[in-house]
Design a protein around this motif. Structure first.
Motif, short mmCIF file in Angstrom:
data_model
loop_
_atom_site.label_atom_id
_atom_site.label_comp_id
_atom_site.label_asym_id
_atom_site.label_seq_id
_atom_site.Cartn_x
_atom_site.Cartn_y
_atom_site.Cartn_z
N TYR A 734 -6.28 42.22 -33.17
CA TYR A 734 -5.45 43.38 -32.83
C TYR A 734 -6.32 44.51 -32.30
CZ TYR A 734 -7.01 45.39 -37.32
OH TYR A 734 -7.76 45.89 -38.37
N GLU A 735 -5.65 45.52 -31.75
CA GLU A 735 -6.34 46.75 -31.35
C GLU A 735 -5.48 47.95 -31.74
OE1 GLU A 735 -6.76 47.66 -27.20
OE2 GLU A 735 -5.11 46.33 -26.63
N LYS A 736 -6.13 49.03 -32.04
CA LYS A 736 -5.43 50.25 -32.44
C LYS A 736 -4.98 51.01 -31.20
CE LYS A 736 -8.26 50.81 -36.61
NZ LYS A 736 -9.20 51.71 -37.34
N THR A 737 -3.73 51.48 -31.21
CA THR A 737 -3.21 52.31 -30.14
C THR A 737 -2.51 53.52 -30.76
OG1 THR A 737 -1.01 51.28 -30.03
CG2 THR A 737 -2.78 50.21 -28.78
N GLU A 738 -2.11 54.44 -29.94
CA GLU A 738 -1.42 55.62 -30.45
C GLU A 738 -0.06 55.25 -31.03
OE1 GLU A 738 -1.17 58.59 -27.47
OE2 GLU A 738 -3.36 58.93 -27.36
N GLU A 739 0.57 54.21 -30.47
CA GLU A 739 1.90 53.80 -30.95
C GLU A 739 1.84 52.97 -32.22
OE1 GLU A 739 0.81 53.13 -27.84
OE2 GLU A 739 1.83 54.79 -26.80
N GLY A 740 0.68 52.35 -32.49
CA GLY A 740 0.55 51.49 -33.66
C GLY A 740 -0.52 50.44 -33.42
N TYR A 741 -0.37 49.30 -34.05
CA TYR A 741 -1.35 48.23 -33.92
C TYR A 741 -0.79 47.17 -32.96
CZ TYR A 741 -3.51 50.30 -38.04
OH TYR A 741 -4.10 51.17 -38.93
N LYS A 742 -1.48 47.00 -31.82
CA LYS A 742 -1.05 46.01 -30.84
C LYS A 742 -1.67 44.66 -31.21
CE LYS A 742 -0.99 44.89 -25.93
NZ LYS A 742 -1.43 45.29 -24.56
N ILE A 743 -0.82 43.69 -31.42
CA ILE A 743 -1.29 42.37 -31.86
C ILE A 743 -1.59 41.52 -30.63
CG2 ILE A 743 -0.80 40.39 -33.33
CD1 ILE A 743 -0.83 43.17 -34.73
N ILE A 744 -2.83 41.08 -30.53
CA ILE A 744 -3.27 40.27 -29.40
C ILE A 744 -3.00 38.79 -29.67
CG2 ILE A 744 -5.19 39.73 -27.85
CD1 ILE A 744 -4.36 42.72 -27.97
N ASN A 745 -3.32 38.37 -30.89
CA ASN A 745 -3.15 36.96 -31.25
C ASN A 745 -3.03 36.85 -32.77
OD1 ASN A 745 -2.89 34.23 -31.00
ND2 ASN A 745 -4.95 33.84 -30.24
N ALA A 746 -2.42 35.75 -33.21
CA ALA A 746 -2.30 35.50 -34.65
C ALA A 746 -2.18 34.00 -34.87
CB ALA A 746 -1.07 36.22 -35.21
N TYR A 747 -2.76 33.53 -35.94
CA TYR A 747 -2.60 32.13 -36.32
C TYR A 747 -2.88 31.99 -37.81
CZ TYR A 747 -7.74 31.88 -35.86
OH TYR A 747 -9.08 32.09 -35.98
N SER A 748 -2.58 30.81 -38.33
CA SER A 748 -2.78 30.59 -39.77
C SER A 748 -3.14 29.14 -40.00
CB SER A 748 -1.50 30.93 -40.54
OG SER A 748 -0.48 29.99 -40.24
N HIS A 749 -3.73 28.88 -41.15
CA HIS A 749 -3.89 27.49 -41.59
C HIS A 749 -3.58 27.41 -43.07
CE1 HIS A 749 -7.93 28.53 -43.17
NE2 HIS A 749 -8.16 29.10 -42.01
N ARG A 750 -2.82 26.36 -43.39
CA ARG A 750 -2.36 26.16 -44.76
C ARG A 750 -3.11 24.98 -45.36
NH1 ARG A 750 1.92 28.82 -42.46
NH2 ARG A 750 3.30 29.91 -43.90
N MET A 751 -4.11 25.27 -46.17
CA MET A 751 -4.88 24.20 -46.80
C MET A 751 -5.68 24.77 -47.96
SD MET A 751 -8.09 23.64 -44.19
CE MET A 751 -7.07 23.28 -42.78
N ASP A 752 -6.13 23.86 -48.82
CA ASP A 752 -7.06 24.23 -49.87
C ASP A 752 -8.46 23.80 -49.45
OD1 ASP A 752 -5.50 25.46 -51.81
OD2 ASP A 752 -4.74 23.54 -52.53
#
Length: 756
Positions: A734-752
């Motif tokens: 993400y990057e910080k902007t005056e309007e809020g936090y602009k999300i560039i990318n997101a992902y997750s992994h579900r594992m132990d």
């Protein structure tokens, strides 16, 4: 898990039982298989198949009296498959097939066969295949018996002689012009280990065991017309074959009766439904089918099999398993102590809708088996956490202070009724839930309480029995505190779980209440519009709910289309069994499989059914759209809330109802509620696919900004951060902007990760 009990269930599956054309054939020729090869124009392979069961195939295959044909299932409403004519075509066009012949070791034991007719030749052929030295005694100058009397075009004398010569080449001795009388039997008995009498008649009657064809003289066996009392070719073949089995066992001092239950004709256990199968007329021919005619006639064969469950269930079709094979797979998966459990994904892709059990003639319900299997996997620690993680966390949220609510109607201290809308309807139709509650308080006598929460279905589907039981226990306890009011449910799954799991509670469907108390004035009339009704799979046994939905629609001038799979045999929408979360791609396939059942718009009464159909491009009406005159029915994906919006909708609905109906404020705020995130639709779609919520994104940003545990890229001012929640790690760029936090990318992994 009781694996022995599990394996006993697979024995109830009738799919691998042979069809009637095979079981009613005295020697059980694999009719289905050889016709299947003819259909593929493979006459030589078809020949190999019939040769495995028919002795002297070039003879018998041309003159068989085909009792199988009268048992062909399509003959009930049409013309039976011309099985014998196809058999003749196979002998005609396929007899040049190369067949590997293995040398047969001889056992130095001699058997006498009296009579060189069909029965005697069959018995001699089979015993020779078992390694015996066989001698045929024929009173006439030529072997063949009644075969020699067949004068029509089906058989010529050259074919008979060729087949008999072939027997002699195989080592069978034929003593022609050698009649044997009753007086000769004692002398023959001294030379031979056993005797088979296969003549058309004999000087006296024997006392014969019909199952083994053994006489009171233990080393003598009889068959042919002496036993069959008829001129059936194939029956004579059967008696010769049956006697050969008995003689082999007698000589080797083995049981003559063991494991012979289905020897000879018997009734097939295979049940066939052929109502929807086209039954064209039998192909006509002059003498023998041409190859083209044979292929056309073979194409009429429906290749009998049960497979009702597989034909109905998208899951069984996808995994390519029928219940018997599926149970074997589960058994193998269960017995693995260490190593990879390859069936986990298969087991977690079942929607547990129960359609298989409703169409199965033996009532084998894979939903029950899968449920027990998942419970066993949980107990053994073999259930992948990622499979049901999201569904269980969503259930936890729903049954937390953010949504759960149990209250009497405003200004009342007891409840005659209590409305339980369920978690998914509240997420997709929160406005309509409010309207419904107000409707109930106005229409029903006494007071109507409200219970917001989840019935525990995600835990039940996940095999989390302890969690499900505790959830139901909590609901039971809360209802008792409310005075055990009548529970009105809008959700089909809630209705099903409560009907089975709640004690001392009466459960009623909301749709029955609407029908009894009157349809709202703002309801939208159909003006003759046709809708295909899709029943929720958890209402299979609930005829009252089925009828209520249809009567409401008909009263509002809608025409109802019933699909082939409807009411007790309805299909799943793709949400059941947590499959929407554990295998999203397959969930889409299940939805699309149902969508193709009609060109008309759908009418449903489950919120997730409606949402999934709409997401997959099908215009669908929830019954509440009609009852409250909504404009949501101009369907697009914008009408379906995202996973994040579903939680927000529940929370907002609770806040709204508390404030407007009870005059209470709800003061529950997350520590990162003030974080504003900005993201485009492509990223939003990706988050939906990977089950990432807005709150997950905000949690990563909150943690990164608070702890400064993040990576900073000076080239573009982007920040990369992560947050691990139990077994899930979320990553956000993400990057910080005056309007809020602009999300560039997101992902997750579900594992132990071991050691972490």
């Amino acid at each position: 898990m009781d694996l022995e009990k599990l394996l006993s269930i697979q024995d109830k599956c009738i799919n691998d039982n042979p069809p009637a054309c095979i079981t009613e054939c005295p020697i059980h020729v694999d009719v289905k298989a050889f016709i299947g090869e003819v259909k593929k124009e493979n006459f030589e392979e078809a020949y190999r198949i019939i040769k495995k069961r028919i002795p002297l195939v070039n003879l018998i295959g041309m003159i068989c009296d085909h009792p199988c044909e009268k048992h062909c299932v399509i003959s009930k409403d049409g013309e039976a498959i011309a099985i014998h004519e196809l058999e003749r075509a196979v002998v005609t066009y396929g007899k040049k097939a190369k067949i590997k012949v293995l040398p047969i070791p001889k056992n130095n034991k001699k058997i006498a066969v009296i009579g060189g007719g069909i029965s005697g030749l069959t018995c001699a052929f089979d015993l020779n295949q078992k390694g015996y030295k066989v001698v045929i005694f024929e009173k006439e100058a030529t072997a063949g018996g009644s075969l020699l009397n067949i004068t029509d075009h089906k058989l010529d004398s050259n074919t008979i002689q060729e087949e008999i010569s072939e027997l002699e080449k195989q080592g069978i001795e034929i003593r022609l012009s050698n009649p044997i009388t009753e007086e000769d039997l004692d002398n023959i008995s001294n030379e031979f280990g056993a005797i088979y009498i296969g003549t058309g008649n004999w000087s006296r009657e024997f006392n014969v065991d019909p199952a083994t064809l053994q006489t009171e003289r233990e080393n003598i066996f009889v068959g042919g017309k002496i036993i069959s009392k008829c001129n059936s070719i194939i029956q004579s073949v059967f008696t010769g074959r049956c006697a050969a089995v008995s003689i082999d066992r007698f000589v080797n001092e083995k049981s003559l009766t063991a494991l012979r239950t289905n020897e000879g004709p018997y009734e097939s256990k295979l049940l066939m439904s052929y109502d929807y199968i086209e039954k064209p007329h039998r192909i006509k021919h002059s003498r023998v089918y041409s190859k083209e005619e044979a292929v056309a006639e073979a194409s009429r064969c429906i290749q009998c099999e049960c497979h009702k469950c597989v034909k109905a269930c998208k899951h069984l079709q996808t995994v390519k398993l029928d219940p018997k094979a599926y149970i074997r797979t589960i058994n193998q998966n269960e017995r693995i102590i260490l190593g990879n459990h390859y069936a986990n994904k298969t087991i977690n892709s079942c929607t547990m809708c129960g359609l298989c059990g409703s169409v199965c003639p033996s009532s084998i319900n894979m939903a029950d088996i899968i449920k027990e299997t998942r419970q066993s996997m949980v107990e053994k620690g073999k259930m992948p956490l990622s499979a049901h993680d999201f569904a269980l966390k969503d259930m936890k949220f729903t049954n937390s202070e953010y949504f759960e609510l149990v209250k009497h109607e405003s200004n009342h201290d007891k409840s005659t009724y209590i409305f339980f809308p369920g978690c998914q309807l509240s997420a997709s139709y929160s406005e309509e839930v409010v309207k419904t509650y107000v409707y109930l308080t106005e229409k029903l006598p006494g007071s109507v309480g409200l219970y917001l929460g989840c019935c525990g279905a995600p835990a039940d589907w996940a095999g989390q029995k302890e969690l499900f039981d505790s959830t139901m226990g909590k609901i039971q306890e809360n209802l008792e505190k409310m005075g055990n009011p009548i529970v009105i449910t809008a959700c089909s799954t809630c209705f099903n779980n409560f009907s089975k799991g709640l004690k001392n509670s009466r459960i009623r469907s909301l749709w029955e209440i609407f029908l009894e108390e009157g349809i709202p004035e703002e309801a939208k009339r159909g003006n003759g519009k046709t809708l295909m009704v899709h029943d929720a799979c958890t209402t299979r046994e609930e005829k009252e709910i089925h009828e209520s939905i249809r009567k409401i629609a008909e009263n509002l001038d809608y025409k109802i289309e019933e699909p082939h799979y409807t009411k007790e045999t309805t299909k799943c929408c793709g949400f059941g069994g947590n499959v929407f979360f554990s295998n999203k791609q397959f969930s889409r396939e299940v939805s699309k499989d149902r969508i193709k059942d009609s060109e008309n718009d759908f009418l449903v009464y489950c919120a997730m059914c409606r949402d999934l159909f709409v997401l997959n491009g099908k215009k669908s009406y929830h019954i509440l759209d009609i009852l409250f005159g909504n404009d949501k029915n101009e369907i697009s994906e914008m009408n379906v809330p995202t996973l994040s919006e579903r939680r927000v909708n529940r929370l907002r609905m609770k806040k709204y109802m508390l404030e407007t109906l009870w005059g209470e404020k709800m003061e529950i705020n997350s520590e990162h509620d003030d974080i504003k995130i900005i993201l485009d639709q492509n990223l939003r779609d990706k988050m939906e696919e990977q089950l990432i919520l807005d709150s997950d994104i905000k949690g990563v940003i909150y943690n990164a900004e608070k702890t400064k545990n993040s990576f900073y890229n000076p080239n573009n001012s982007h920040i990369l951060a992560f947050n691990r929640v139990i077994n899930i790690t979320f990553w956000v760029e993400y990057e910080k902007t005056e309007e809020g936090y602009k999300i560039i990318n997101a992902y997750s992994h579900r594992m132990d990760v071991a050691g972490v």
